[in-house]
Scaffold this active site. Sequence first.
Site, PDB file in Angstrom:
ATOM      1  CB  CYS B  86      -0.977  -0.053   1.173  1.00 37.40           C
ATOM      2  SG  CYS B  86      -2.341   1.113   1.030  1.00 37.40           S
ATOM      3  CG  HIS B 203      -3.473  -3.649   3.434  1.00 36.02           C
ATOM      4  ND1 HIS B 203      -2.412  -3.043   4.067  1.00 36.02           N
ATOM      5  CD2 HIS B 203      -4.163  -2.663   2.819  1.00 36.02           C
ATOM      6  CE1 HIS B 203      -2.465  -1.728   3.850  1.00 36.02           C
ATOM      7  NE2 HIS B 203      -3.513  -1.470   3.097  1.00 36.02           N
ATOM      8  CD  GLU B 205      -0.780  -5.596   5.954  1.00 40.16           C
ATOM      9  OE1 GLU B 205      -0.619  -6.168   4.848  1.00 40.16           O
ATOM     10  OE2 GLU B 205      -1.042  -4.377   6.044  1.00 40.16           O
TER      11      GLU B 205
END
Lengths: 82, 228
Positions: B86, B203, B205
């Site tokens: 990002c 994302h 994560e």
Amino acid sequence: MIRAEVIVTLKDGILDPQGKTITGALGGIGIEGIKEIGTGKYFHLRFNTNNLEKARSSTEAVCEKLLSNPVIEKYTYKIIEE
Amino acid sequence: MKIGIVVFPGSNCELDTQHVLKNLLGQDVIMLWHEQRDLEGSDVVILPGGFSYGDYLRTGAIARFSPIMESVIEFAAKGKPLIGICNGFQILLECGLLPGALVTNGSLKFISDNVIIRVETESSIYTSKYEKSQLLKMPIAHIGGSFFADDDTLEEIESDGRVAFRYCDAKGNANSKSNPNASLGNIAGIYNKEGNVLGLMPHPERASESLLGSTDGLGLFESLISFN
């Protein structure tokens, strides 16, 4: 004293969604004759030198390195003596 | 394996990334403050998501001049793995480690949503745990995530097979309807020429635990760990 004014705008062909949205608002406010509005960024620079050439080269350097992204943006500037 | 996560003022995904790598995958994770130059022996460096320097000027434009970035650029030049997620992707583009730019979403809106992305490569160090064309559900959360490159650059990225992930629909179709932010070619992530630098807007994560709705992002980190 000398100073500079820098304007950074999107290169031709890069979508300017803010400009497009602003242009879209024209119809509703009764202002006629404007075909398109585009957006950009304005910067003003003050120098600690009176050397015009030095101011010019510093302005170009900061435009290239920081103020614009050459992939999507172009810039113009003027040096002003006061 | 030692993983260094760079923290800029305004980063906000560094702890999520640390949690996944340390608590779920058992890796040695260290935080690297942007003002330091020492990468402290990191084997992998991650630039996390967030709003470094408040996104002032352009996303990533100021973070790229942080002292640590000189070391990060040298690290990448040695062929070591470097990921930008990002805002981290935006920083990698600003400093020229990846080609192109990210511009404001076509809708002008900040998008926070789960999207589906398609794995475009199988041999990469970041995707070996996935199948080619596998569909992954991951969240995106950005306003400046529309990938742009000039025609020549885009052609080079495509012909070199450097598109890592593409936005698509549930059937795997990448088209304008399945393109959340008007990215050219539905591009959600790309590699550098050597393949050691990856930048992506989604994302992984935030998609590594079933509690959060998807574990599809875990494979990216597992691929990386198995490579090292």
